[in-house]
Scaffold this active site. Structure first.
Site, PDB file in Angstrom:
ATOM      1  N   LYS A 198      57.503 -12.287  78.225  1.00  0.00           N
ATOM      2  CA  LYS A 198      58.890 -12.220  77.749  1.00  0.00           C
ATOM      3  C   LYS A 198      59.214 -13.562  77.112  1.00  0.00           C
ATOM      4  O   LYS A 198      58.771 -14.601  77.594  1.00  0.00           O
ATOM      5  CB  LYS A 198      59.851 -11.935  78.906  1.00  0.00           C
ATOM      6  CG  LYS A 198      61.325 -12.011  78.519  1.00  0.00           C
ATOM      7  CD  LYS A 198      62.237 -11.403  79.552  1.00  0.00           C
ATOM      8  CE  LYS A 198      62.730 -12.317  80.649  1.00  0.00           C
ATOM      9  NZ  LYS A 198      63.406 -13.554  80.218  1.00  0.00           N
TER      10      LYS A 198
ATOM     11  N   GLU B 150      62.534 -15.715  74.745  1.00  0.00           N
ATOM     12  CA  GLU B 150      63.949 -15.704  74.372  1.00  0.00           C
ATOM     13  C   GLU B 150      64.122 -15.907  72.871  1.00  0.00           C
ATOM     14  O   GLU B 150      63.437 -16.737  72.273  1.00  0.00           O
ATOM     15  CB  GLU B 150      64.681 -16.826  75.128  1.00  0.00           C
ATOM     16  CG  GLU B 150      64.653 -16.637  76.636  1.00  0.00           C
ATOM     17  CD  GLU B 150      65.402 -17.737  77.395  1.00  0.00           C
ATOM     18  OE1 GLU B 150      66.025 -18.620  76.757  1.00  0.00           O
ATOM     19  OE2 GLU B 150      65.359 -17.701  78.637  1.00  0.00           O
TER      20      GLU B 150
ATOM     21  N   GLU C 119      71.347 -10.453  78.334  1.00  0.00           N
ATOM     22  CA  GLU C 119      71.970 -11.193  79.430  1.00  0.00           C
ATOM     23  C   GLU C 119      73.401 -11.590  79.080  1.00  0.00           C
ATOM     24  O   GLU C 119      73.670 -12.162  78.019  1.00  0.00           O
ATOM     25  CB  GLU C 119      71.121 -12.449  79.733  1.00  0.00           C
ATOM     26  CG  GLU C 119      71.681 -13.287  80.881  1.00  0.00           C
ATOM     27  CD  GLU C 119      70.700 -14.302  81.461  1.00  0.00           C
ATOM     28  OE1 GLU C 119      69.517 -14.290  81.069  1.00  0.00           O
ATOM     29  OE2 GLU C 119      71.133 -15.094  82.304  1.00  0.00           O
TER      30      GLU C 119
END
Ligand code: KIV
Length: 272
Positions: A121, A123, A190
């Site tokens: 993962k 960002e 998020e």
């Protein structure tokens, strides 16, 4: 009562996309060590995230920035040894993928080879598009992460809700579509408004896993130490605590301390 619609002996990136298509919600929790991962996996959680939040909850740093690739690999390999069913996704730590696509690929290969994790993962949106494409081209599944991206905390200056303004919301929607188009298998959203998160989830075919993003998305993720109440100073609105382990553990440690000091422990049955 089980709410799973289909049994998955082993959760894969394909299972997650199928779950979205079937309308089955995806459960995801973090874990950073063998013992916790074993419990999380045996409870039937679909995805275990070896998050760079280990920097906060395991190492006590204020942000996620200090954790290194070697440390992430150590945490991830401990988790991988524990699991039988869950998909293990490993965060690429700050500084291991932003500078150029080759470095992003090298870091991802190290994670896959040295930890045995199943996916990475990272960002960001279009700023890291070339890196994501490079990782995907090597056959490594990638989960995106948009909205509040804690590795950029010094740019944001605050952990408040993101994309409340039109311009940032538009960019987020474009980034989510781009991540789907280039081949990411899922996206974490998020701390964004629930309405926006639902709009994003409805607009793409890959699962959107929310944290502080409401109930209109395809799954939820929480930091395990927060949801079992081992941490107690972090109290965002989105956090549901299922246990108060901080209080229970403190009580247990105090009791042990008293028992040792008073000579009550060990008793006759607790010795050889
Ligand atoms: O590092 C982490 O734990 C995360 C989750 C909060 C999604 O990225």
């Amino acid at each position: 009562m089980s709410v799973a619609k289909k049994e998955y002996k082993r959760v894969t990136v394909k299972s997650l996309v199928d779950m979205k298509a079937l309308g089955e919600k995806i459960s995801m929790l973090t874990a950073y060590d063998y013992t916790m991962a074993k419990i999380v996996d045996s409870a039937g959680i679909d995805v275990i995230l070896v998050g760079d939040s280990a920097s906060n909850v395991m190492a006590g740093h204020e942000t996620t920035l200090p954790i290194t690739l070697d440390q992430m690999i150590y945490h991830a390999s401990s988790v991988v040894r524990a699991i039988e069913r869950a998909l293990v996704v490993v965060d690429l730590p700050f500084g291991s993928y932003q500078s150029d696509p080759k470095e992003a690929l090298r870091s991802s290969i190290r994670i896959m080879k040295e930890s045995g994790g199943h996916a990475v993962k990272l960002e960001g949106g279009k700023e890291v598009k070339d890196s994501i494409k490079r990782i995907l081209a090597a056959g490594i599944p990638v989960m995106g992460h948009l909205g509040l991206t804690p590795q950029s905390i010094y740019k944001f200056g605050t952990y408040t809700v993101r994309a409340k303004e039109e311009e940032e919301a538009e960019k987020l929607k474009e980034d989510a579509k781009m991540l789907e188009k280039i081949g990411c298998f899922a996206v974490v959203l998020e701390k964004v408004p629930a309405k926006l998160a639902k709009e994003v989830a409805d607009s793409i075919s890959i699962p959107v896993i929310g944290i502080g993003a409401g109930n209109g998305v395809d799954g939820q993720v929480l930091v395990v130490h927060d949801m079992i109440g081992m941490t107690h100073e972090f109290n965002p609105r989105f956090l549901r605590r299922y246990l108060d382990l901080y209080a229970d553990m403190t009580q247990a440690f105090k009791q042990y301390n008293d028992d040792v000091k008073s000579g009550d422990f060990p008793n006759e049955k607790e010795q050889y």
